[in-house]
Scaffold this motif. Sequence first.
Motif, PDB file in Angstrom:
ATOM      1  N   ILE A 107       0.582  -1.174  -0.092  1.00 24.63           N
ATOM      2  CA  ILE A 107      -0.034  -0.120   0.123  1.00 24.63           C
ATOM      3  C   ILE A 107       0.717   1.261   0.006  1.00 24.63           C
ATOM      4  N   VAL A 108       0.573   2.370  -0.464  1.00 26.50           N
ATOM      5  CA  VAL A 108       1.097   3.522  -0.546  1.00 26.50           C
ATOM      6  C   VAL A 108       0.312   4.551   0.213  1.00 26.50           C
ATOM      7  N   LEU A 109       1.060   5.359   1.049  1.00 22.37           N
ATOM      8  CA  LEU A 109       0.427   6.556   1.555  1.00 22.37           C
ATOM      9  C   LEU A 109       1.088   7.940   1.449  1.00 22.37           C
ATOM     10  N   ASP A 110       0.373   8.861   0.843  1.00 24.56           N
ATOM     11  CA  ASP A 110       0.829  10.111   0.949  1.00 24.56           C
ATOM     12  C   ASP A 110       1.294  10.519   2.382  1.00 24.56           C
ATOM     13  N   VAL A 111       2.018  11.459   2.845  1.00 24.19           N
ATOM     14  CA  VAL A 111       2.392  11.914   4.044  1.00 24.19           C
ATOM     15  C   VAL A 111       1.385  12.963   4.710  1.00 24.19           C
ATOM     16  N   ASP A 112       1.487  14.089   4.213  1.00 21.99           N
ATOM     17  CA  ASP A 112       0.745  15.449   4.778  1.00 21.99           C
ATOM     18  C   ASP A 112      -0.679  15.243   4.601  1.00 21.99           C
ATOM     19  N   ASP A 113      -1.638  15.170   5.669  1.00 27.42           N
ATOM     20  CA  ASP A 113      -2.953  14.940   5.644  1.00 27.42           C
ATOM     21  C   ASP A 113      -3.631  13.745   4.830  1.00 27.42           C
ATOM     22  N   THR A 167       5.814  11.279  -0.710  1.00 29.31           N
ATOM     23  CA  THR A 167       5.201  12.659  -0.368  1.00 29.31           C
ATOM     24  C   THR A 167       6.139  13.821  -1.124  1.00 29.31           C
ATOM     25  N   GLY A 168       5.385  14.829  -1.201  1.00 28.51           N
ATOM     26  CA  GLY A 168       5.728  16.016  -1.868  1.00 28.51           C
ATOM     27  C   GLY A 168       6.927  16.754  -1.081  1.00 28.51           C
ATOM     28  N   ARG A 169       7.145  16.377   0.170  1.00 22.64           N
ATOM     29  CA  ARG A 169       8.032  16.959   1.002  1.00 22.64           C
ATOM     30  C   ARG A 169       9.397  16.676   0.144  1.00 22.64           C
ATOM     31  N   PRO A 170      10.437  17.938   0.316  1.00 23.00           N
ATOM     32  CA  PRO A 170      11.841  17.879  -0.126  1.00 23.00           C
ATOM     33  C   PRO A 170      12.526  16.556   0.540  1.00 23.00           C
ATOM     34  N   GLU A 171      13.801  16.291  -0.330  1.00 26.18           N
ATOM     35  CA  GLU A 171      14.583  15.430   0.331  1.00 26.18           C
ATOM     36  C   GLU A 171      15.557  15.749   1.434  1.00 26.18           C
ATOM     37  N   SER A 172      15.434  17.072   1.774  1.00 26.80           N
ATOM     38  CA  SER A 172      16.096  17.543   2.963  1.00 26.80           C
ATOM     39  C   SER A 172      15.261  17.438   4.105  1.00 26.80           C
ATOM     40  N   THR A 177      10.738  13.412   8.519  1.00 20.70           N
ATOM     41  CA  THR A 177       9.584  12.743   8.107  1.00 20.70           C
ATOM     42  C   THR A 177       9.782  11.335   8.784  1.00 20.70           C
ATOM     43  N   VAL A 178      10.952  10.737   8.738  1.00 23.50           N
ATOM     44  CA  VAL A 178      10.980   9.298   9.449  1.00 23.50           C
ATOM     45  C   VAL A 178      10.761   9.520  10.902  1.00 23.50           C
ATOM     46  N   ARG A 179      11.125  10.558  11.368  1.00 23.46           N
ATOM     47  CA  ARG A 179      10.744  10.989  12.917  1.00 23.46           C
ATOM     48  C   ARG A 179       9.458  11.077  13.166  1.00 23.46           C
ATOM     49  N   GLN A 180       8.863  11.909  12.403  1.00 24.50           N
ATOM     50  CA  GLN A 180       7.275  12.233  12.412  1.00 24.50           C
ATOM     51  C   GLN A 180       6.731  11.062  12.409  1.00 24.50           C
ATOM     52  N   LEU A 181       6.697  10.101  11.362  1.00 22.99           N
ATOM     53  CA  LEU A 181       5.947   9.119  11.171  1.00 22.99           C
ATOM     54  C   LEU A 181       6.169   7.842  12.305  1.00 22.99           C
ATOM     55  N   SER A 182       7.452   7.784  12.711  1.00 22.26           N
ATOM     56  CA  SER A 182       7.722   6.809  13.621  1.00 22.26           C
ATOM     57  C   SER A 182       7.204   7.111  14.948  1.00 22.26           C
ATOM     58  N   SER A 183       6.993   8.528  15.175  1.00 19.79           N
ATOM     59  CA  SER A 183       6.302   8.899  16.535  1.00 19.79           C
ATOM     60  C   SER A 183       5.189   8.615  16.672  1.00 19.79           C
ATOM     61  N   GLN A 184       4.308   8.375  15.593  1.00 19.95           N
ATOM     62  CA  GLN A 184       2.941   7.954  15.476  1.00 19.95           C
ATOM     63  C   GLN A 184       2.755   6.494  15.385  1.00 19.95           C
ATOM     64  N   GLY A 185       3.732   5.806  15.242  1.00 17.33           N
ATOM     65  CA  GLY A 185       3.731   4.423  15.220  1.00 17.33           C
ATOM     66  C   GLY A 185       3.507   3.701  13.845  1.00 17.33           C
ATOM     67  N   ASP A 190      10.930   4.124   7.444  1.00 12.74           N
ATOM     68  CA  ASP A 190      12.445   4.264   7.400  1.00 12.74           C
ATOM     69  C   ASP A 190      12.719   4.516   5.879  1.00 12.74           C
ATOM     70  N   ASP A 191      14.187   4.742   5.707  1.00 14.59           N
ATOM     71  CA  ASP A 191      14.327   5.256   4.417  1.00 14.59           C
ATOM     72  C   ASP A 191      14.080   4.379   3.162  1.00 14.59           C
ATOM     73  N   ALA A 192      14.035   3.267   3.202  1.00 14.52           N
ATOM     74  CA  ALA A 192      13.714   2.162   2.309  1.00 14.52           C
ATOM     75  C   ALA A 192      12.287   2.334   1.749  1.00 14.52           C
ATOM     76  N   HIS A 193      11.533   2.743   2.822  1.00 13.75           N
ATOM     77  CA  HIS A 193      10.196   2.863   2.406  1.00 13.75           C
ATOM     78  C   HIS A 193       9.607   4.113   1.889  1.00 13.75           C
ATOM     79  N   LEU A 194      10.363   5.180   2.169  1.00 16.43           N
ATOM     80  CA  LEU A 194       9.917   6.667   2.054  1.00 16.43           C
ATOM     81  C   LEU A 194      10.502   7.233   0.753  1.00 16.43           C
ATOM     82  N   PHE A 195       9.812   8.059   0.084  1.00 14.83           N
ATOM     83  CA  PHE A 195      10.069   8.605  -1.199  1.00 14.83           C
ATOM     84  C   PHE A 195       9.745  10.137  -0.912  1.00 14.83           C
ATOM     85  N   LEU A 196      10.678  10.902  -1.160  1.00 11.29           N
ATOM     86  CA  LEU A 196      10.858  12.379  -1.409  1.00 11.29           C
ATOM     87  C   LEU A 196      11.017  12.967  -2.531  1.00 11.29           C
TER      88      LEU A 196
END
Length: 267
Positions: A107-113, A167-172, A177-185, A190-196
Amino acid sequence: MTLARTFKNHSRTFATLAVGVAAGAVVAGGGLALADTSAPTSDKQITNMTDEVNQIKAYYGDTVDANGEHWASSSSNYAIQVYGIEAKAEKYLAQKIKHDHSGRRAIVLDVDDTALSTYNYELETTFVYNAASNAQYIATKNFPAVFGMNDLANWAKAQGYTVFYITGRPESQRADTVRQLSSQGFPDADDAHLFLKNKANPPAYLSNCATPTTWTCSTVDYKSGTRAHLEALGYTITANFGDQFSDLNGGYSEQTYKLPNPMYFLP
């Protein structure tokens, strides 16, 4: 207990809200995105911005904590609408995985909202995106999960799905983004599953619209191209979740789920 059972009592249907100024809507990324080219001929055709903001706050069940921070309510009409979408998605995902234990479904999830709610930030900025303030917020605070989306993602992971985030967030902003997603469980955060968006060093699979010196990818180009890349790696994207149609258009997903977002519009 499945998500479908958890959300079975939340079956009310709500009218879609649209934030607009004349024919336009506030866009994360700056300015206004016009839905059409017609101009109002009278002020009576334009929704009063104060009334519009109050409608959004009511829809999200706006609550204010002791620090003056605004948060959406888990019993709001927004939350109930999201719960209903998640229940339908869970049913679909359960059917798809039932006879496929290849370990290559995703499954694929956008990040913001979609995964994380930006409601508090949007209220702070009165729905006007500013790159500097947004980056500062992301670097120093954690967005809460969109109601139930972390539960749905973890349920899908337990059924055998791999979870990816585009996500449309920049690579920087990768580490934040990993921290925010991890904080919500969220699983697979992680880097392998996140595309910016990496405009300075775009991946080869986006070569049709991006080079190290030129980026012409639209949101649809970038996100559908990334999903195509995942399919090329052998994954079947069973469901794609986003709060904007630009998160979902372009194919490379068996099913799409549009989450409500009356706060801004991204073409």
